[in-house]
Design a protein around this motif. Sequence first.
Motif, PDB file in Angstrom:
ATOM      1  N   UNK A  18       0.846  -1.210  -0.029  1.00 45.16           N
ATOM      2  CA  UNK A  18       0.071  -0.111  -0.055  1.00 45.16           C
ATOM      3  C   UNK A  18       0.802   1.257   0.081  1.00 45.16           C
ATOM      4  N   UNK A  19       1.797   1.172   0.943  1.00 43.01           N
ATOM      5  CA  UNK A  19       2.844   2.287   0.798  1.00 43.01           C
ATOM      6  C   UNK A  19       3.573   2.574  -0.552  1.00 43.01           C
ATOM      7  N   UNK A  20       3.719   1.587  -1.204  1.00 44.64           N
ATOM      8  CA  UNK A  20       4.392   1.759  -2.530  1.00 44.64           C
ATOM      9  C   UNK A  20       3.475   2.509  -3.633  1.00 44.64           C
ATOM     10  N   UNK A  21       2.302   1.784  -3.575  1.00 41.48           N
ATOM     11  CA  UNK A  21       1.017   2.319  -4.447  1.00 41.48           C
ATOM     12  C   UNK A  21       0.757   3.529  -4.232  1.00 41.48           C
ATOM     13  N   UNK A  42      -5.740  -0.021 -12.685  1.00 40.09           N
ATOM     14  CA  UNK A  42      -6.543   1.006 -13.432  1.00 40.09           C
ATOM     15  C   UNK A  42      -8.094   0.616 -13.712  1.00 40.09           C
ATOM     16  N   UNK A  43      -8.208  -0.749 -13.751  1.00 39.70           N
ATOM     17  CA  UNK A  43      -9.616  -1.208 -13.812  1.00 39.70           C
ATOM     18  C   UNK A  43     -10.484  -1.354 -12.826  1.00 39.70           C
ATOM     19  N   UNK A  44      -9.811  -1.338 -11.772  1.00 39.67           N
ATOM     20  CA  UNK A  44     -10.191  -1.665 -10.317  1.00 39.67           C
ATOM     21  C   UNK A  44     -10.859  -0.521  -9.365  1.00 39.67           C
ATOM     22  N   UNK A  45     -11.556  -0.866  -8.433  1.00 36.21           N
ATOM     23  CA  UNK A  45     -12.060   0.190  -7.597  1.00 36.21           C
ATOM     24  C   UNK A  45     -11.380   0.100  -6.351  1.00 36.21           C
ATOM     25  N   UNK A  46     -10.902  -1.080  -5.847  1.00 32.54           N
ATOM     26  CA  UNK A  46     -10.471  -1.432  -4.526  1.00 32.54           C
ATOM     27  C   UNK A  46      -9.434  -2.362  -4.704  1.00 32.54           C
ATOM     28  N   UNK A  60      -6.847   2.374  -6.825  1.00 38.43           N
ATOM     29  CA  UNK A  60      -7.543   1.683  -5.599  1.00 38.43           C
ATOM     30  C   UNK A  60      -7.169   2.013  -4.357  1.00 38.43           C
ATOM     31  N   UNK A  61      -5.999   2.741  -4.156  1.00 36.58           N
ATOM     32  CA  UNK A  61      -5.380   3.137  -2.989  1.00 36.58           C
ATOM     33  C   UNK A  61      -6.304   4.348  -2.359  1.00 36.58           C
ATOM     34  N   UNK A  62      -5.994   4.589  -1.166  1.00 37.85           N
ATOM     35  CA  UNK A  62      -6.976   5.512  -0.225  1.00 37.85           C
ATOM     36  C   UNK A  62      -6.430   7.000  -0.602  1.00 37.85           C
ATOM     37  N   UNK A  63      -7.316   7.696  -0.573  1.00 35.01           N
ATOM     38  CA  UNK A  63      -6.952   9.266  -0.761  1.00 35.01           C
ATOM     39  C   UNK A  63      -7.876  10.135   0.201  1.00 35.01           C
ATOM     40  N   UNK A  64      -7.482  11.410   0.703  1.00 27.79           N
ATOM     41  CA  UNK A  64      -8.267  12.307   1.472  1.00 27.79           C
ATOM     42  C   UNK A  64      -8.298  12.067   2.695  1.00 27.79           C
ATOM     43  N   UNK A  80     -11.746   6.427  -2.456  1.00 27.64           N
ATOM     44  CA  UNK A  80     -12.047   5.938  -1.413  1.00 27.64           C
ATOM     45  C   UNK A  80     -11.116   6.500  -0.297  1.00 27.64           C
ATOM     46  N   UNK A  81     -11.498   6.882   0.849  1.00 28.73           N
ATOM     47  CA  UNK A  81     -10.539   7.377   2.164  1.00 28.73           C
ATOM     48  C   UNK A  81      -9.937   6.312   2.599  1.00 28.73           C
ATOM     49  N   UNK A  82      -8.806   6.895   3.516  1.00 25.44           N
ATOM     50  CA  UNK A  82      -8.237   5.547   4.325  1.00 25.44           C
ATOM     51  C   UNK A  82      -9.521   5.043   5.300  1.00 25.44           C
ATOM     52  N   UNK A  83      -9.395   3.876   5.584  1.00 21.74           N
ATOM     53  CA  UNK A  83     -10.355   3.213   6.712  1.00 21.74           C
ATOM     54  C   UNK A  83     -10.027   3.694   8.033  1.00 21.74           C
ATOM     55  N   UNK A  84     -11.121   3.811   8.793  1.00 19.77           N
ATOM     56  CA  UNK A  84     -11.115   4.175  10.354  1.00 19.77           C
ATOM     57  C   UNK A  84     -11.659   2.936  10.943  1.00 19.77           C
ATOM     58  N   UNK A  85     -10.939   2.532  12.027  1.00 18.94           N
ATOM     59  CA  UNK A  85     -11.287   1.230  12.763  1.00 18.94           C
ATOM     60  C   UNK A  85     -12.108   1.886  13.493  1.00 18.94           C
ATOM     61  N   UNK A  86     -13.311   1.176  13.779  1.00 21.19           N
ATOM     62  CA  UNK A  86     -14.270   1.610  14.854  1.00 21.19           C
ATOM     63  C   UNK A  86     -14.394   0.329  15.927  1.00 21.19           C
ATOM     64  N   UNK A  87     -13.853  -0.854  15.588  1.00 19.71           N
ATOM     65  CA  UNK A  87     -13.628  -1.817  16.711  1.00 19.71           C
ATOM     66  C   UNK A  87     -12.809  -2.911  16.403  1.00 19.71           C
TER      67      UNK A  87
END
Length: 385
Positions: A31-34, A289-293, A41-45, A334-341
């Motif tokens: 993930x850090x590389x991409x 380039x064709x994927x979303x996640x 597909x990698x998180x932004x914002x 999509x934004x980065x994930x937030x862990x809720x539990x």
Amino acid sequence: MLRLNILLAFLAASPVLADRIVLRSGHTDFIKQRRGGGDPTQPVGTNPISKFSTQYLGQQTANNSCSHRDLGFTGELQGKWYGVFGDTLWCDQGVTDPNKDSDGFHGMVRDSVSLMTNNPLVVQDMHLNNDSPVRHQLQFVPFNAAWGETNTYGFGGTSLVETANGAGAVFYLVNANDDGLKGAGVAKVELVNGEPTVTQRFGDNGYWWPSQNTPRYGDVAAFRDPRSDYIYAWGGAPTSITDSIGAQYVYLLRVNAADAYDLSKYEYWWGAAGGGWKQGQPLTQFGSQNAVMWFVGQGQFVWSDFFKCYIFVHLSPGGGDVLLRTATSLEGPWTPDVKVYTATPIDGGLTYAGVAHPYLDTSGQTLTISYTNNNHIEVIKVTFS
């Protein structure tokens, strides 16, 4: 322990979950590389979910049957919400509390459907057999011997989605166990005697998208978008893609809800650089380039009126973190994930499959979430501020 071994045997037959567990240890560096390298597909914002509290509510059980099961993805049909469960292992005769079940195998079906209630810890099981004194569920997506299927085949389904004229659909993945994944399909669902019932499976062999050369649409999630006329479905990479990176990309399709039973009307997301949505043109190129996640577990999408964006609820693959990411468009980014539990595995079992229950609070200020923990359905409630 026998029930756990039975479940693990079925899971081992499917690469869907196993691949994500194997890859977990090395995914952070990738993930850090991409990120920032042109990979959509990698998180932004910034994720707007920053202030919240989480309450553990307990385990979900049925008020009219008794079993051990997984998944339970929710969807609406004619104003009521239903959960589609995966492997459903019946409890012993006369047992009404799954936590008091006796050891051993007492029968099972590969999927089932239940009515949700206003209490997230209680469901009403549909399609019960004549067992006495406690009835058990019959299979939701039927196998068809004419297609070479047997009662051991899996039909991993995600959320029910409304189509038109009071009917609905369910996306499912045909799993032939040792013979691998056959393909992803769509079935028509109608209310028969008040119960969601599969009345037709489409495709010459019971599926439309062969797993060998097309994404497994619907295996990650299916969603009836309340802000448009579309049904969306996300799926993992074709099984012919076996490298540890490429196999984890997730692809997207959509269809006008009224056209859900017509394969020619489906649109496929080729990526922004690849021309966006293309009707009747299934993907032939697979990659970032064709994927979303990339590298996500099965989950569920909701529109949040509270945050004015979409939320994807899922669990970390191979782990117990309940994660939320957001976007203003279902194509992303999509934004980065937030862990809720973080769930504590029961008896060392697996935790997976994030399920949303948005019908319990349409304001979106709270979101009730369930997930599978070693064939128990656990429930939490997240309150946003």
